[in-house]
Write a protein that holds these residues in place. Structure first.
Motif, mmCIF file in Angstrom:
data_model
loop_
_atom_site.group_PDB
_atom_site.id
_atom_site.type_symbol
_atom_site.label_atom_id
_atom_site.label_comp_id
_atom_site.label_asym_id
_atom_site.label_seq_id
_atom_site.Cartn_x
_atom_site.Cartn_y
_atom_site.Cartn_z
ATOM 1 N N ALA A 15 0.819 -1.210 0.000
ATOM 2 C CA ALA A 15 0.000 0.000 0.000
ATOM 3 C C ALA A 15 0.849 1.254 0.000
ATOM 4 O O ALA A 15 0.377 2.337 -0.368
ATOM 5 N N HIS A 16 2.120 1.138 0.390
ATOM 6 C CA HIS A 16 3.034 2.284 0.491
ATOM 7 C C HIS A 16 4.431 1.801 0.119
ATOM 8 O O HIS A 16 4.758 0.618 0.318
ATOM 9 N N PRO A 17 5.289 2.679 -0.440
ATOM 10 C CA PRO A 17 6.642 2.241 -0.799
ATOM 11 C C PRO A 17 7.392 1.535 0.326
ATOM 12 O O PRO A 17 8.157 0.592 0.077
ATOM 13 N N GLU A 18 7.178 1.951 1.585
ATOM 14 C CA GLU A 18 7.882 1.316 2.695
ATOM 15 C C GLU A 18 7.516 -0.162 2.826
ATOM 16 O O GLU A 18 8.289 -0.956 3.372
ATOM 17 N N ASP A 19 6.342 -0.540 2.309
ATOM 18 C CA ASP A 19 5.919 -1.938 2.382
ATOM 19 C C ASP A 19 6.796 -2.849 1.524
ATOM 20 O O ASP A 19 6.831 -4.068 1.745
ATOM 21 N N LEU A 20 7.509 -2.276 0.542
ATOM 22 C CA LEU A 20 8.349 -3.091 -0.342
ATOM 23 C C LEU A 20 9.454 -3.814 0.425
ATOM 24 O O LEU A 20 9.987 -4.821 -0.035
ATOM 25 N N ALA A 21 9.791 -3.295 1.581
ATOM 26 C CA ALA A 21 10.847 -3.928 2.388
ATOM 27 C C ALA A 21 10.438 -5.304 2.880
ATOM 28 O O ALA A 21 11.298 -6.099 3.296
ATOM 29 N N HIS A 22 9.154 -5.619 2.816
ATOM 30 C CA HIS A 22 8.675 -6.910 3.312
ATOM 31 C C HIS A 22 8.495 -7.935 2.185
ATOM 32 O O HIS A 22 7.970 -9.021 2.419
ATOM 33 N N PHE A 23 8.951 -7.592 0.978
ATOM 34 C CA PHE A 23 8.803 -8.485 -0.169
ATOM 35 C C PHE A 23 10.166 -8.965 -0.657
ATOM 36 O O PHE A 23 11.218 -8.473 -0.231
ATOM 37 N N ASP A 24 10.132 -9.942 -1.563
ATOM 38 C CA ASP A 24 11.360 -10.384 -2.235
ATOM 39 C C ASP A 24 11.699 -9.346 -3.304
ATOM 40 O O ASP A 24 10.943 -9.157 -4.257
ATOM 41 N N ASN A 25 12.836 -8.683 -3.137
ATOM 42 C CA ASN A 25 13.206 -7.616 -4.056
ATOM 43 C C ASN A 25 14.341 -8.050 -4.980
ATOM 44 O O ASN A 25 15.372 -8.554 -4.523
ATOM 45 N N ILE A 26 14.103 -7.867 -6.273
ATOM 46 C CA ILE A 26 15.125 -8.121 -7.292
ATOM 47 C C ILE A 26 15.775 -6.776 -7.589
ATOM 48 O O ILE A 26 15.122 -5.871 -8.127
ATOM 49 N N VAL A 27 17.029 -6.607 -7.212
ATOM 50 C CA VAL A 27 17.653 -5.290 -7.272
ATOM 51 C C VAL A 27 18.791 -5.279 -8.287
ATOM 52 O O VAL A 27 19.324 -6.328 -8.675
ATOM 53 N N SER A 87 9.779 8.989 -0.620
ATOM 54 C CA SER A 87 10.002 7.900 0.314
ATOM 55 C C SER A 87 11.320 7.228 -0.033
ATOM 56 O O SER A 87 11.453 6.607 -1.095
ATOM 57 N N ALA A 88 12.317 7.393 0.825
ATOM 58 C CA ALA A 88 13.624 6.766 0.622
ATOM 59 C C ALA A 88 13.569 5.340 1.161
ATOM 60 O O ALA A 88 13.150 5.112 2.304
ATOM 61 N N LEU A 89 13.992 4.391 0.340
ATOM 62 C CA LEU A 89 13.838 2.984 0.677
ATOM 63 C C LEU A 89 15.178 2.285 0.832
ATOM 64 O O LEU A 89 16.132 2.586 0.115
ATOM 65 N N ARG A 90 15.218 1.357 1.746
ATOM 66 C CA ARG A 90 16.338 0.424 1.842
ATOM 67 C C ARG A 90 15.745 -0.962 1.598
ATOM 68 O O ARG A 90 15.182 -1.577 2.501
ATOM 69 N N LEU A 91 15.872 -1.409 0.368
ATOM 70 C CA LEU A 91 15.228 -2.648 -0.029
ATOM 71 C C LEU A 91 16.119 -3.850 0.293
ATOM 72 O O LEU A 91 17.333 -3.812 0.055
ATOM 73 N N PRO A 92 15.557 -4.924 0.803
ATOM 74 C CA PRO A 92 16.343 -6.142 1.009
ATOM 75 C C PRO A 92 16.793 -6.698 -0.339
ATOM 76 O O PRO A 92 16.041 -6.665 -1.313
ATOM 77 N N GLU A 93 18.001 -7.189 -0.386
ATOM 78 C CA GLU A 93 18.576 -7.670 -1.647
ATOM 79 C C GLU A 93 18.336 -9.171 -1.769
ATOM 80 O O GLU A 93 19.231 -9.996 -1.588
ATOM 81 N N SER A 94 17.107 -9.532 -2.106
ATOM 82 C CA SER A 94 16.776 -10.947 -2.239
ATOM 83 C C SER A 94 17.501 -11.574 -3.421
ATOM 84 O O SER A 94 18.038 -12.675 -3.340
ATOM 85 N N ILE A 95 17.488 -10.872 -4.560
ATOM 86 C CA ILE A 95 18.203 -11.302 -5.761
ATOM 87 C C ILE A 95 18.908 -10.071 -6.325
ATOM 88 O O ILE A 95 18.278 -9.028 -6.508
ATOM 89 N N VAL A 96 20.202 -10.178 -6.617
ATOM 90 C CA VAL A 96 20.981 -9.059 -7.154
ATOM 91 C C VAL A 96 21.419 -9.403 -8.568
ATOM 92 O O VAL A 96 22.096 -10.416 -8.789
ATOM 93 N N LEU A 149 9.752 -14.417 -9.154
ATOM 94 C CA LEU A 149 10.756 -14.482 -8.095
ATOM 95 C C LEU A 149 10.721 -13.291 -7.148
ATOM 96 O O LEU A 149 11.410 -13.290 -6.130
ATOM 97 N N GLY A 150 9.958 -12.253 -7.495
ATOM 98 C CA GLY A 150 9.900 -11.103 -6.606
ATOM 99 C C GLY A 150 9.445 -9.851 -7.324
ATOM 100 O O GLY A 150 8.867 -9.907 -8.418
ATOM 101 N N ILE A 151 9.720 -8.710 -6.672
ATOM 102 C CA ILE A 151 9.335 -7.393 -7.170
ATOM 103 C C ILE A 151 10.569 -6.680 -7.709
ATOM 104 O O ILE A 151 11.660 -6.783 -7.144
ATOM 105 N N SER A 152 10.390 -5.943 -8.801
ATOM 106 C CA SER A 152 11.491 -5.169 -9.376
ATOM 107 C C SER A 152 11.078 -3.726 -9.591
ATOM 108 O O SER A 152 9.899 -3.431 -9.823
#
Length: 315
Positions: free
Chosen positions: A179-191, A213-222, A237-240
């Motif tokens: 619902a908000h950019p900060e929520d992306l931190a709880h998903f699998d992120n392809i960075v 909104s400044a984000l620090r995304l988890p690096e699930s796949i790099v 595999l995740g969100i990009s």
């Protein structure tokens, strides 16, 4: 009288200190460059270079000769590049640098139309994820973003470079939409890890109201390539975070879904870069006109905008 090819090979070899580097600039083989320089030396009756396995350096005669032809050679190259054939058609090798994802997806399909309009132009297009030095590397044009406008280089904006969050329908079956950019931190992120800096891209998303909104995304796949990121996203595999041009056809077909439809990341602009010359070669002018006409006719500036394109309402 010496041929222009011999003089160009000599001048470029002197500038770069290497037959191989000169060959890349001229679109020749190192052997051809070396052969042309040797022919020039034979015709002049003097040695222009001291050669070794590691270094190519000018002799005293070579330094004097380079100084004497420099300005005249540039003027001659400009004059030759500005003329057309007897039928008034632009001609010659057209060296263009493009990013693989945007170039192959949006520019390469235009080549049949381009060659139908300019049949005497020979495309030499380079698809690579790097910012070339147009003048030093001998490119006629480049399409991309973030190029430094060094002296002699100009840019023409084609469309915005906006990143949006996307995922596959299959991924969203088992994951609620953010619902908000900060929520992306709880998903699998392809960075994306930059091939130039080695750093993972940091995300700052904004919306039409100007909120950020400044984000620090988890690096699930790099990964280090946007096309690979899109394919991994299609595999569920995740969100990009990807540019609108890189995902728009998949969004329109329903193979990807845009998340957070009010938010995007602004990377600046997709621009057309080219050397500024008093007399622009007809082949370069033809390419610039062709690309800008296509963007205007197809409304790509609007379609690639995260706030206005057909991708905007999806979410």
């Amino acid at each position: 009288m010496e041929t222009l090819a011999n003089l160009e090979c000599f001048a470029r070899s002197a500038e770069t200190g290497s037959f191989s580097a000169a060959a890349r600039l001229l679109g020749l083989t190192p052997a051809a460059v070396s052969r042309n320089v040797a022919m020039l030396e034979r015709n002049l009756g003097v040695r222009l270079f001291q050669r070794s396995t590691r270094k190519l350096s000018l002799t005293e005669n070579g330094e004097h000769f380079l100084a004497s032809i420099g300005a005249h050679l540039e003027a001659l190259q400009t004059a030759i590049g500005a003329v057309t054939t007897e039928r008034g058609e632009p001609a010659g090798v057209l060296r263009v640098s493009l990013s693989p994802s945007f170039g192959i997806g949006h520019v390469l399909p235009l080549m049949p139309q381009f060659l139908a309009r300019y049949p005497l132009i020979r495309p030499q297009w380079h698809f690579e994820n790097r910012r070339v030095d147009l003048i030093a590397e001998g490119f006629d044009a480049a399409i991309g973003g973030g190029f430094e406008l060094t002296p002699g280089v100009v840019s023409r904006t084609l469309a915005p470079a906006h990143l949006i969050a996307v995922a596959s329908p299959a991924y969203l079956v088992t994951h609620p939409r953010p619902a908000h950019p900060e929520d992306l931190a709880h998903f699998d992120n392809i960075v994306l890890r930059s091939s130039l800096t080695g750093r993972v891209r940091q995300a700052v998303m904004r919306n039409a109201a100007g909120l950020e909104s400044a984000l620090r995304l988890p690096e699930s796949i790099v990964l280090n390539d946007p096309v690979a990121m899109r394919e991994a996203t299609l595999l569920g595999l995740g969100i990009s975070l990807l540019t609108v041009p890189d995902v728009l056809p998949w969004l329109e077909r329903g193979e990807l879904v845009r998340l957070l439809p009010d938010w995007y990341m602004d990377l600046g602009a997709i621009s057309l870069y080219y050397p500024s010359r008093t007399l622009m070669p007809a082949k370069t002018r033809g390419f610039i006109d062709f690309i800008t006409e296509h963007f205007e006719r197809e409304g790509l500036a609007k379609r690639f905008c995260a706030l206005e394109s057909s991708a905007a309402p999806m979410g």
